[in-house]
Design an enzyme around this catalytic site. Structure first.
Site, PDB file in Angstrom:
ATOM      1  N   CYS A  25      -2.321   9.264   2.759  1.00 26.27           N
ATOM      2  CA  CYS A  25      -1.862   8.660   1.505  1.00 26.27           C
ATOM      3  C   CYS A  25      -2.851   8.866   0.365  1.00 26.27           C
ATOM      4  CB  CYS A  25      -1.584   7.172   1.703  1.00 26.27           C
ATOM      5  SG  CYS A  25      -2.998   6.218   2.292  1.00 26.27           S
ATOM      6  N   GLU A  28       0.873  -1.179   0.000  1.00 27.98           N
ATOM      7  CA  GLU A  28       0.000   0.000   0.000  1.00 27.98           C
ATOM      8  C   GLU A  28       0.904   1.220   0.000  1.00 27.98           C
ATOM      9  OE1 GLU A  28      -3.103  -0.147  -0.424  1.00 27.98           O
ATOM     10  OE2 GLU A  28      -3.482  -2.268  -0.048  1.00 27.98           O
TER      11      GLU A  28
END
Length: 459
Positions: A246, A212
């Site tokens: 993010c 990720e």
């Protein structure tokens, strides 16, 4: 922790997994419930740790960290029994008489490496999925958020025996030692650069990975968008956690016809949500450390700043800031920002916007604000990105019914809910062939009549 200690812990976890103790679904559910209860009992300490590390208010800590972690745990407690069942599938006529089924099975010993920006949620969410799937887990939280890492270690020590789940704190030395070991699965959340290292180390043992990562997630605003509402939702998504998210909108790609209107709307929303003096707002956080504070300051071009730009070195704070007249040559467009700096670029038509986005690495998220269905469809079809929203930002991250993950440079694999359970499970495909009949056509010597039967079954 020394390498020998890590190796010893790994051996204990492998032995525990091989004993079959984690295969019992009831034990998995009990473990998830115990973890949930321990988090609830320590909620005040978790929120205090997040305030020390990132300056998060209790509201933001619960909304974006503790509450989301509890939600994932609750979902897994309710559904693990169903997810763990064998699933029967159709058997082809050529395999008559058989029962075909898929059996979800845990990988074994899992390493979860989590980041500093949402240090609690991004540790507990994948942990919940891994436990539900029946694995043992070694957690490695970030050294950049030491207070949160410490409370995570305390929670894990109380809720689990170390051979089942253990938390290893520390920095680069511990990271390197862990990545030299043989795990059955590695789940990493963090930067693209470290992601390269994780994948390289995992390849030594052919260990499967979920990465990720991140990237410069675009936020498109076309000339049909409801500008005031778009500004409200962009300001929320961009400056939440001081931009250290993010999936935050990294930059705005705006139709040139509505740029000035959008800038004024963004300024009004920043003032409404954070006040005229954001650095005095008790609910506004801080940059994680001096290294990242100075990195962000180096990206700021005063001549192109149309709002904000104030900094406080002592508190490591930067006000919500907006930049105009930005090009891809500017420093701020050379890397993922990961801070409260919002550059605005423009385009002439939606096809140009698509070409711009697709000429750069695929991102973890993409957002479009539009009332034009044709434009929305074009973006959905022609742009590659991990996930995103239409007329909102970041909320797709909080949906347990959908997987969350990247594509290309922004990562591989996904998790959350059922997708998370599947991520930490190997699906065994099994055929249970009955013994009371045995069709002869597959055996030699081959006969013409059998050829006809094979052609009948396989077409």
């Amino acid at each position: 922790m020394e390498t020998k200690e890590i190796q010893a812990m790994l051996q204990k976890q492998r032995a525990y997994f091989q004993s079959g103790a984690t295969l019992l679904v009831e034990k998995r559910i009990e473990s998830l419930q115990r973890l949930k209860n321990t988090i609830l009992a320590n909620q005040d300490k978790i929120e205090e740790a997040l305030r020390k590390d990132l300056g998060k208010s209790n509201t933001e800590s619960y909304m974006c960290e503790v509450g989301l972690a509890l939600s994932e745990l609750t979902y897994m407690i309710r559904h693990t029994r169903k997810f763990a069942r064998e699933k029967r599938v159709r058997t082809p006529l050529s395999q008559y008489v058989s029962r075909s089924f898929i059996k979800p099975s845990p990988y074994g010993v899992v390493l979860i490496m989590s980041p500093w920006n949402y240090p609690f949620m991004l540790t507990i969410d994948p942990l919940a999925d891994a436990i539900a799937a029946g694995n043992t887990v070694i957690l490695k939280p970030s050294a950049y958020s030491p207070h949160t890492s410490a409370i995570i270690e305390k929670i894990i020590r109380f809720a689990f025996d170390p051979e089942y789940v253990t938390c290893i704190t520390g920095g680069r030395k511990e990271n390197q030692a862990l990545l030299e070991q043989k795990f059955d699965y590695i789940f990493f959340t963090g930067s693209k650069n470290v992601g390269h290292t994780v994948m390289k180390k995992a390849s030594r043992y052919l260990t499967p990975v979920t990465l990720e990562l991140g990237g410069k997630s675009p936020c498109i605003v076309d000339d049909s968008a409801k500008i005031d509402l778009a500004a409200k939702r962009i300001v929320f998504g961009k400056y939440l956690n001081c931009g250290q998210t993010c999936v935050a909108p990294d930059y705005i790609l705006c139709d040139e016809k509505v740029k000035d209107h959008l800038i004024q709307a963004l300024i009004r929303e920043i003032q409404r949500q954070y006040g005229l003096k954001p650095l005095e707002n008790a609910h506004y956080g801080k940059i994680i450390n001096e290294k990242h504070f100075h990195r962000l300051c180096s990206l700021m071009d005063e001549e192109k700043c149309v709002y904000g730009g104030q900094t406080n070195h002592q508190t490591l704070q930067i006000t919500p800031t907006v930049f105009d007249s930005i090009t891809w040559k500017d420093a701020i467009m050379q890397e993922e920002i990961f801070g409260p700096l919002l550059p605005i670029l423009t385009y002439h038509d939606i096809n140009e916007a698509i070409r711009t986005i697709e000429s750069h690495p695929h991102t973890l998220a993409l957002y479009i604000f539009s009332q034009n269905k044709t434009n929305i469809e074009k973006i959905k079809q022609h742009c590659q990105f991990g996930g995103g929203c239409i007329n909102d930002t970041i909320i797709h991250l909080a949906t347990t019914q959908m997987g969350f993950g990247g594509v290309g440079d922004s990562g591989m694999g996904s998790y959350h809910g059922k997708v998370g359970f599947d991520t930490f499970s190997h699906k065994k495909s099994i055929v249970d062939k009955k013994t009371w009949i045995d069709l002869p056509m597959r055996y030699q010597p081959y006969k013409s009549i059998y050829d006809k039967m094979i052609h009948f079954f396989l077409k």
